[in-house]
Design a protein around this motif. Structure first.
Motif, PDB file in Angstrom:
ATOM      1  N   LEU A 177       0.824  -1.196   0.000  1.00 51.14           N
ATOM      2  CA  LEU A 177       0.000   0.000   0.000  1.00 51.14           C
ATOM      3  C   LEU A 177       0.864   1.255   0.000  1.00 51.14           C
ATOM      4  CD1 LEU A 177      -2.820  -0.999   2.533  1.00 51.14           C
ATOM      5  CD2 LEU A 177      -3.106  -0.589   0.087  1.00 51.14           C
ATOM      6  N   ALA A 178       1.957   1.232   0.742  1.00 47.84           N
ATOM      7  CA  ALA A 178       2.855   2.390   0.794  1.00 47.84           C
ATOM      8  C   ALA A 178       3.460   2.669  -0.582  1.00 47.84           C
ATOM      9  CB  ALA A 178       3.959   2.145   1.827  1.00 47.84           C
ATOM     10  N   ALA A 179       3.841   1.613  -1.299  1.00 45.96           N
ATOM     11  CA  ALA A 179       4.418   1.781  -2.636  1.00 45.96           C
ATOM     12  C   ALA A 179       3.386   2.347  -3.609  1.00 45.96           C
ATOM     13  CB  ALA A 179       4.953   0.443  -3.133  1.00 45.96           C
ATOM     14  N   VAL A 180       2.151   1.861  -3.511  1.00 43.52           N
ATOM     15  CA  VAL A 180       1.085   2.361  -4.386  1.00 43.52           C
ATOM     16  C   VAL A 180       0.785   3.825  -4.072  1.00 43.52           C
ATOM     17  CG1 VAL A 180      -1.387   2.173  -4.885  1.00 43.52           C
ATOM     18  CG2 VAL A 180       0.030   0.117  -4.823  1.00 43.52           C
ATOM     19  N   LEU A 194      -9.326   1.022  -8.203  1.00 41.14           N
ATOM     20  CA  LEU A 194      -8.781  -0.202  -8.795  1.00 41.14           C
ATOM     21  C   LEU A 194      -9.900  -1.207  -9.044  1.00 41.14           C
ATOM     22  CD1 LEU A 194      -5.574  -0.913  -6.653  1.00 41.14           C
ATOM     23  CD2 LEU A 194      -5.619  -0.401  -9.101  1.00 41.14           C
ATOM     24  N   SER A 195      -9.905  -1.799 -10.240  1.00 43.80           N
ATOM     25  CA  SER A 195     -10.896  -2.841 -10.520  1.00 43.80           C
ATOM     26  C   SER A 195     -10.286  -4.057 -11.202  1.00 43.80           C
ATOM     27  CB  SER A 195     -12.024  -2.273 -11.394  1.00 43.80           C
ATOM     28  OG  SER A 195     -11.530  -1.882 -12.656  1.00 43.80           O
ATOM     29  N   LYS A 196      -8.992  -4.022 -11.513  1.00 47.55           N
ATOM     30  CA  LYS A 196      -8.338  -5.157 -12.173  1.00 47.55           C
ATOM     31  C   LYS A 196      -8.049  -6.234 -11.125  1.00 47.55           C
ATOM     32  CE  LYS A 196      -4.906  -5.940 -15.796  1.00 47.55           C
ATOM     33  NZ  LYS A 196      -3.948  -6.883 -15.195  1.00 47.55           N
ATOM     34  N   LEU A 197      -8.627  -7.409 -11.345  1.00 50.39           N
ATOM     35  CA  LEU A 197      -8.680  -8.411 -10.275  1.00 50.39           C
ATOM     36  C   LEU A 197      -7.318  -8.933  -9.853  1.00 50.39           C
ATOM     37  CD1 LEU A 197     -11.863 -10.406 -11.352  1.00 50.39           C
ATOM     38  CD2 LEU A 197     -11.667  -8.419  -9.841  1.00 50.39           C
ATOM     39  N   ASP A 198      -6.426  -9.220 -10.798  1.00 43.59           N
ATOM     40  CA  ASP A 198      -5.125  -9.753 -10.392  1.00 43.59           C
ATOM     41  C   ASP A 198      -4.319  -8.706  -9.626  1.00 43.59           C
ATOM     42  OD1 ASP A 198      -5.202  -8.553 -13.005  1.00 43.59           O
ATOM     43  OD2 ASP A 198      -3.158  -9.184 -13.367  1.00 43.59           O
ATOM     44  N   ASP A 199      -4.507  -7.419  -9.965  1.00 41.71           N
ATOM     45  CA  ASP A 199      -3.839  -6.359  -9.213  1.00 41.71           C
ATOM     46  C   ASP A 199      -4.355  -6.289  -7.778  1.00 41.71           C
ATOM     47  OD1 ASP A 199      -2.706  -5.860 -11.639  1.00 41.71           O
ATOM     48  OD2 ASP A 199      -3.179  -3.728 -11.696  1.00 41.71           O
ATOM     49  N   LEU A 200      -5.662  -6.440  -7.627  1.00 46.87           N
ATOM     50  CA  LEU A 200      -6.261  -6.387  -6.294  1.00 46.87           C
ATOM     51  C   LEU A 200      -5.804  -7.549  -5.421  1.00 46.87           C
ATOM     52  CD1 LEU A 200      -9.816  -5.313  -7.439  1.00 46.87           C
ATOM     53  CD2 LEU A 200      -8.371  -4.006  -5.878  1.00 46.87           C
ATOM     54  N   MET A 201      -5.747  -8.737  -6.014  1.00 44.24           N
ATOM     55  CA  MET A 201      -5.305  -9.904  -5.248  1.00 44.24           C
ATOM     56  C   MET A 201      -3.854  -9.725  -4.801  1.00 44.24           C
ATOM     57  SD  MET A 201      -8.095 -11.733  -5.241  1.00 44.24           S
ATOM     58  CE  MET A 201      -8.978 -10.145  -5.299  1.00 44.24           C
ATOM     59  N   TRP A 202      -3.023  -9.193  -5.700  1.00 44.61           N
ATOM     60  CA  TRP A 202      -1.610  -8.966  -5.358  1.00 44.61           C
ATOM     61  C   TRP A 202      -1.489  -7.930  -4.246  1.00 44.61           C
ATOM     62  CZ3 TRP A 202       1.233  -4.478  -5.412  1.00 44.61           C
ATOM     63  CH2 TRP A 202       2.617  -4.602  -5.205  1.00 44.61           C
ATOM     64  N   LEU A 203      -2.204  -6.841  -4.380  1.00 47.65           N
ATOM     65  CA  LEU A 203      -2.078  -5.736  -3.433  1.00 47.65           C
ATOM     66  C   LEU A 203      -2.458  -6.143  -2.018  1.00 47.65           C
ATOM     67  CD1 LEU A 203      -1.613  -2.704  -2.884  1.00 47.65           C
ATOM     68  CD2 LEU A 203      -4.024  -2.333  -3.500  1.00 47.65           C
ATOM     69  N   LEU A 204      -3.527  -6.924  -1.881  1.00 50.17           N
ATOM     70  CA  LEU A 204      -4.046  -7.261  -0.557  1.00 50.17           C
ATOM     71  C   LEU A 204      -3.610  -8.654  -0.074  1.00 50.17           C
ATOM     72  CD1 LEU A 204      -7.635  -5.754  -0.875  1.00 50.17           C
ATOM     73  CD2 LEU A 204      -5.528  -4.680  -0.048  1.00 50.17           C
ATOM     74  N   ASP A 294      -5.793   9.745 -15.827  1.00 54.91           N
ATOM     75  CA  ASP A 294      -5.639   8.467 -16.527  1.00 54.91           C
ATOM     76  C   ASP A 294      -4.187   8.031 -16.458  1.00 54.91           C
ATOM     77  OD1 ASP A 294      -5.851   6.245 -18.200  1.00 54.91           O
ATOM     78  OD2 ASP A 294      -5.634   7.445 -20.030  1.00 54.91           O
ATOM     79  N   ALA A 295      -3.928   6.944 -15.768  1.00 55.48           N
ATOM     80  CA  ALA A 295      -2.566   6.423 -15.642  1.00 55.48           C
ATOM     81  C   ALA A 295      -2.642   4.932 -15.378  1.00 55.48           C
ATOM     82  CB  ALA A 295      -1.827   7.123 -14.499  1.00 55.48           C
ATOM     83  N   ALA A 296      -1.590   4.231 -15.753  1.00 54.65           N
ATOM     84  CA  ALA A 296      -1.538   2.788 -15.506  1.00 54.65           C
ATOM     85  C   ALA A 296      -1.634   2.519 -14.011  1.00 54.65           C
ATOM     86  CB  ALA A 296      -0.245   2.206 -16.062  1.00 54.65           C
ATOM     87  N   ASN A 297      -2.307   1.434 -13.648  1.00 53.11           N
ATOM     88  CA  ASN A 297      -2.370   1.050 -12.241  1.00 53.11           C
ATOM     89  C   ASN A 297      -0.952   0.895 -11.679  1.00 53.11           C
ATOM     90  OD1 ASN A 297      -5.178   0.912 -12.285  1.00 53.11           O
ATOM     91  ND2 ASN A 297      -5.194  -1.273 -12.785  1.00 53.11           N
ATOM     92  N   PRO A 298      -0.633   1.546 -10.576  1.00 55.34           N
ATOM     93  CA  PRO A 298       0.706   1.376  -9.986  1.00 55.34           C
ATOM     94  C   PRO A 298       1.026  -0.091  -9.712  1.00 55.34           C
ATOM     95  CG  PRO A 298      -0.496   3.135  -8.877  1.00 55.34           C
ATOM     96  CD  PRO A 298      -1.475   2.460  -9.800  1.00 55.34           C
ATOM     97  N   THR A 299      -0.009  -0.863  -9.414  1.00 57.94           N
ATOM     98  CA  THR A 299       0.164  -2.281  -9.101  1.00 57.94           C
ATOM     99  C   THR A 299       0.735  -3.078 -10.268  1.00 57.94           C
ATOM    100  OG1 THR A 299      -2.206  -2.347  -9.562  1.00 57.94           O
ATOM    101  CG2 THR A 299      -1.543  -2.507  -7.264  1.00 57.94           C
ATOM    102  N   GLU A 300       0.500  -2.620 -11.493  1.00 54.87           N
ATOM    103  CA  GLU A 300       0.958  -3.368 -12.671  1.00 54.87           C
ATOM    104  C   GLU A 300       2.475  -3.564 -12.641  1.00 54.87           C
ATOM    105  OE1 GLU A 300      -0.441  -4.915 -15.093  1.00 54.87           O
ATOM    106  OE2 GLU A 300      -2.462  -4.155 -15.329  1.00 54.87           O
ATOM    107  N   LEU A 301       3.210  -2.475 -12.505  1.00 52.71           N
ATOM    108  CA  LEU A 301       4.671  -2.561 -12.518  1.00 52.71           C
ATOM    109  C   LEU A 301       5.196  -3.152 -11.221  1.00 52.71           C
ATOM    110  CD1 LEU A 301       7.270  -2.041 -14.035  1.00 52.71           C
ATOM    111  CD2 LEU A 301       7.277   0.306 -13.128  1.00 52.71           C
ATOM    112  N   LEU A 302       4.572  -2.785 -10.116  1.00 57.38           N
ATOM    113  CA  LEU A 302       5.042  -3.274  -8.827  1.00 57.38           C
ATOM    114  C   LEU A 302       4.969  -4.798  -8.743  1.00 57.38           C
ATOM    115  CD1 LEU A 302       3.382  -0.608  -6.495  1.00 57.38           C
ATOM    116  CD2 LEU A 302       5.834  -0.900  -6.903  1.00 57.38           C
ATOM    117  N   LYS A 303       3.887  -5.388  -9.228  1.00 53.63           N
ATOM    118  CA  LYS A 303       3.767  -6.846  -9.144  1.00 53.63           C
ATOM    119  C   LYS A 303       4.601  -7.556 -10.200  1.00 53.63           C
ATOM    120  CE  LYS A 303      -0.683  -7.234 -11.646  1.00 53.63           C
ATOM    121  NZ  LYS A 303      -0.291  -7.972 -12.852  1.00 53.63           N
ATOM    122  N   ALA A 304       5.010  -6.816 -11.236  1.00 55.85           N
ATOM    123  CA  ALA A 304       5.836  -7.427 -12.285  1.00 55.85           C
ATOM    124  C   ALA A 304       7.278  -7.632 -11.834  1.00 55.85           C
ATOM    125  CB  ALA A 304       5.810  -6.554 -13.540  1.00 55.85           C
TER     126      ALA A 304
END
Length: 345
Positions: A177-180, A194-204, A294-304
């Motif tokens: 959460l701090a990184a996001v 956020l509504s992208k499911l794999d991002d949500l699962m990763w974040l939480l 409009d920006a890419a979900n921060p979770t996208e790069l963080l989880k990659a």
């Protein structure tokens, strides 16, 4: 040969369209979260036209209907659409109009285009607005008209959420959460939807089972620098999840109340969202309440970017998978020609 079942379903849809003042109705292949794979509840397009491929969009008018799909499915679509009265439009082939071009050509000035705004991504919805503006087309996105036709529609998938041991992730929820939130601040956004499911699962640091072969749960989240609001179905909430949420100061809300909550919550400043992954319906809510970034979900790069724990776990999984494949190859070599072999053996 006439496919009377499908023709009857399309006739029923047209009757509902007429009742609601909709001249053309669009049905993509998607769920509320722009997922690549969808549960049976969301297979509206297949129900209405019989095409069962994983990618395709159906557009229905009062006198005609068309299906757009890509080259993987041309043969299959041609076979499944036989007798339905639905025309196949082979995407990217010469002289085949895009969905937008088709609507530009077919729709008359002042007509109404309808779709369920929860299953159309914002980027495409905004493009339709722009492409159809010259004809003063009205877009109605607040109703799922097919729901009035599909009387035995399956229920939304709902399975208890899993909360694995956090040691498996290499990072706890607070760190993620701090990184996001750092990325939110860099974009000048006070909120993030956020509504992208794999991002949500990763974040939480949770997992679900609402989409076949995908460990995700239908959910949304809204973050500020101080709060995290998480929306999911009551049937997915366990005591373990409640404890997990309390530990990280995550407020749980019913999934079906997400839109209403977003319409009434206190929003200050700007809200960040990814137009390619947020639905048109939710974007319209945000647009009416705040400046949208409009920006890419921060979770996208963080989880990659995998941490050391994730890399080690991946290596272990690949080793176990390799052992299973070797055992299978040995079994085949030992038994081929000796016993019947099918894909179900």
């Amino acid at each position: 040969m006439v496919n009377q079942k499908i023709q009857d379903r399309l006739a029923a849809l047209r009757a509902v369209m007429k009742k609601n003042g909709v001249d053309w109705y669009m049905v993509p292949t998607a769920d509320f979260h722009n997922s690549e794979y969808v549960d049976a509840y969301f297979k509206v397009r297949e129900y209405l036209c019989n095409f069962s491929g994983s990618n395709g969009t159906l557009i229905v008018g009062m006198d005609e209907a068309g299906l757009w799909t890509d080259g993987r499915y041309f043969i299959q679509a041609e076979r499944e659409l036989t007798g339905t009265g639905v025309t196949l439009y082979r995407m990217l082939e010469d002289n085949v109009p895009t969905k937008e071009e088709f609507l530009q050509q077919k729709m008359e000035n002042g007509q109404t285009l309808g779709f369920d705004g929860r299953v159309v991504d914002t980027r495409f919805g905004l493009k339709l607005e722009k492409d159809l503006a010259d004809k003063q087309i009205k877009i109605v996105y607040g109703k799922d008209l097919a729901d009035e036709v599909w009387t035995d529609r399956p229920a939304l998938p709902c399975h208890p959420v899993l909360v694995p041991d956090e040691a498996l992730f290499g990072q706890n929820v607070s760190e993620k959460l701090a990184a996001v939130r750092k990325d939110m601040a860099a974009h000048g956004a006070s909120g993030l939807f956020l509504s992208k499911l794999d991002d949500l699962m990763w974040l939480l640091n949770i997992r679900g089972a609402d989409v076949e072969c995908n460990p995700v749960a239908l959910s949304y989240a809204y973050l500020t620098q101080d709060e995290c609001h998480f929306f999911l179905q009551d049937g997915e909430v366990t005591d373990v999840l409640k404890a997990h949420a309390a530990k990280y100061h995550i407020t749980l809300h019913p999934y079906e109340e997400a839109a209403e909550w977003m319409e009434s919550c206190a929003i200050t400043g700007s809200v960040m969202c990814d137009e390619g992954n947020v639905s048109y319906a939710f974007y319209k809510i945000l647009e009416n309440r705040a400046e949208v970034v409009d920006a890419a979900n921060p979770t996208e790069l963080l989880k990659a970017v995998k941490n050391e724990t994730e890399l080690a776990n991946m290596q272990e999984v690949y080793l176990k998978d390799s052992v299973a494949v070797c055992k299978f190859i040995y079994w085949v070599k030992k038994n081929v020609g000796k016993i019947p072999m099918t894909e179900y053996s």
